[in-house]
Design an enzyme around this catalytic site. Sequence first.
Site, short mmCIF file in Angstrom:
data_model
loop_
_atom_site.label_atom_id
_atom_site.label_comp_id
_atom_site.label_asym_id
_atom_site.label_seq_id
_atom_site.Cartn_x
_atom_site.Cartn_y
_atom_site.Cartn_z
N HIS A 1 -35.30 -14.90 40.60
CA HIS A 1 -35.65 -15.85 41.66
C HIS A 1 -37.09 -16.32 41.49
CE1 HIS A 1 -32.48 -16.24 44.64
NE2 HIS A 1 -32.08 -15.03 44.31
N LYS B 1 -20.66 -12.97 49.75
CA LYS B 1 -21.50 -14.18 49.72
C LYS B 1 -21.88 -14.50 48.27
CE LYS B 1 -25.51 -16.65 50.17
NZ LYS B 1 -26.45 -17.04 49.10
N ASP C 1 -12.60 -28.95 49.46
CA ASP C 1 -12.90 -28.50 50.83
C ASP C 1 -13.41 -27.05 50.78
OD1 ASP C 1 -12.84 -27.59 53.43
OD2 ASP C 1 -10.90 -28.48 53.90
N GLU D 1 -29.49 -23.33 45.42
CA GLU D 1 -30.14 -22.03 45.26
C GLU D 1 -30.49 -21.74 43.80
OE1 GLU D 1 -28.16 -18.81 47.36
OE2 GLU D 1 -29.04 -17.32 46.02
C1 MEV Z 1 -27.82 -14.18 47.01
O1 MEV Z 1 -27.53 -15.54 47.20
C2 MEV Z 1 -26.56 -13.41 46.70
C3 MEV Z 1 -26.75 -11.89 46.60
O2 MEV Z 1 -27.35 -11.40 47.77
C4 MEV Z 1 -25.37 -11.31 46.39
C5 MEV Z 1 -25.34 -9.79 46.45
O3 MEV Z 1 -26.22 -9.18 47.09
O4 MEV Z 1 -24.39 -9.23 45.88
C6 MEV Z 1 -27.65 -11.54 45.45
#
Ligand code: MEV
Length: 428
Positions: free
Chosen positions: A378, A264, A280, A86
Site C-alpha cells: 500500500h 471483502k 451488477d 484501491e
Molecule cells: C483490503 O482492501 C482487503 C484486506 O483487508 C483483505 C483481508 O484482510 O483479507 C487486505
Amino acid sequence: MHNMKKSSLAPGFYKLNPKERLEFIKDFADLSDDECASLQNIGSLPIDVADRMIENVVGAIPIPLGVAVNFLINKHDYLIPMAIEEPSVVAAASYAAKMVRDGGGFQTSSTAPVMIGQIQTVGIKDPHSAKMRVIQAKEEILRKANDQDPVLVSVGGGAKDLDAKVINTTEGLMLITELHVDCRDAMGANAVNTMAEAVAPIIERVTGGRVYLRIISNLATKRLVRAFCVVPKDSVGGKEVVDGIVNASAFAAADPYRAATHNKGIMNGIIAVILATCNDHRAIEAGGHAYAVKNGQYTTLSMWERNADGDLVGSIELPMAVGLIGGAMRTHPTAKVAMKILGVKTANEFGEVLAAVGLAQNLGALRALASEGIQRGHMSLHAKNIAVMAGAAGKLVDAVAERMIKERKIRMDRAKELIDEYKATGKI
Ligand code: MEV
C-alpha cells in the site's frame, strides 16, 4: 452550508438534457467551470449513451482500469480487466495468479445458470394445502413462464422447475413460490421478473390468496461457481507463510468479524472485474454475503488448507449471477473492450473466471498479511500518489517515492523538498 437557501426540489429535472441539468447543479452547489468540466470529462463514454443508461445524468466518473496478468484457469491464459480505486489490488491479483500458476493454475466448475424468482402470496386460508396445489399446477405455471421468453427457451434455457414454501412472518403465514429459471448467458433479472409477474394470476387463482412481490432472488444458490488451486509451498514463501495463511483462513472461518474482511478481500477482485465489465455488482455482493451465512453463522467464502505434501490448497464457492448478453456491458464502450480482453465465451465461463479472481485476490491479501503485512505494498503506491500530488512527473515519481519509503517519511512536504533537490542537482 452552501445550499442553505437553495431548494433541491426540481420538477422536470429528468426532462432536461445533461448540460441543462449541470447548470442547475452548478448553481445549487456553487461549482466552478473547472468543477463542471471534471464531471463531464468522461473519456470513452459518450454523454448521450450515459444519458440512456440511467436517469438525471450530469456526467460520469472514470475509475482506473488495470489489467491483472498471469492467470491460468483450466489451462487457458486470461488477462483480467479490473476497475477499482484501491491501490495494490491489481498487483496482488497478478502476484497471486503467478504463484498459483506455479502449481498448474486454477481449476473451476459451475452449476447450470439457474436463478430463482420469488412470488409472495398472502391472505391464504389454507397455506399448507395451497402449497400442494401450486406444486400440482407446476406444468401450467412453467408453460406460462416459458411463453414469456421463447428466445431463452430456444437456446435451452427457461423455467425448469418450481418449489413452494410456507413461511411464518409478522404478518402471518405466507406462501412463497419459487421459479427456477435457467438463464443461459443472461444475468437473468429481466427474464425472471417477467416470468414471475406473468405467473402471478395463476398462483392467485390456485391459492385464493393475494400476490404482492414478484422478483428475482439475489441469493442465487442454484447458480454457483467454484475454483480451487494448489500453490507449491516454495512459491508462496515456504512453510512459515503456508502456516500463516492456513491460520488466517481458520481464524476467518470461525469469526464473523474477520470473515467479513476476508470476504471483502475476495470481493476486491470480483467486484473490480464486475465493474470493468459493467455488470451488477450489488447483485454479486448481496448474493455472496448472504451465501456466506447459509449455515446460520457468517463465515468465509473460501478456505485454505495444507495438502499431504505441505503445499497450500485453496478453494472457493459462491453464487455468481453474471451474464454476457443484455445490460450495460453491451452499451458501455469500455465495458465492451474489457469483455473482449477477458475473452470468455459463456456466462458460466465468466462466473468461473470470477471465482478464480476472487480466490487469487484472497491469496494475495492473506500472503501479505501472513508475512510482511499489508502496508508495504500500500505504502509504495501511496508514496507514488503523494509524489505526483507534490508535482513530480515521469521518472521523478519513482525516485521521490523510493526515497520517502526509505526514510519512512511519506509526506507532501518531504516530497516537495525531494523534488526541489532532484531538480536542483539535475540528477533526473
Ligand atoms: C483490503 O482492501 C482487503 C484486506 O483487508 C483483505 C483481508 O484482510 O483479507 C487486505
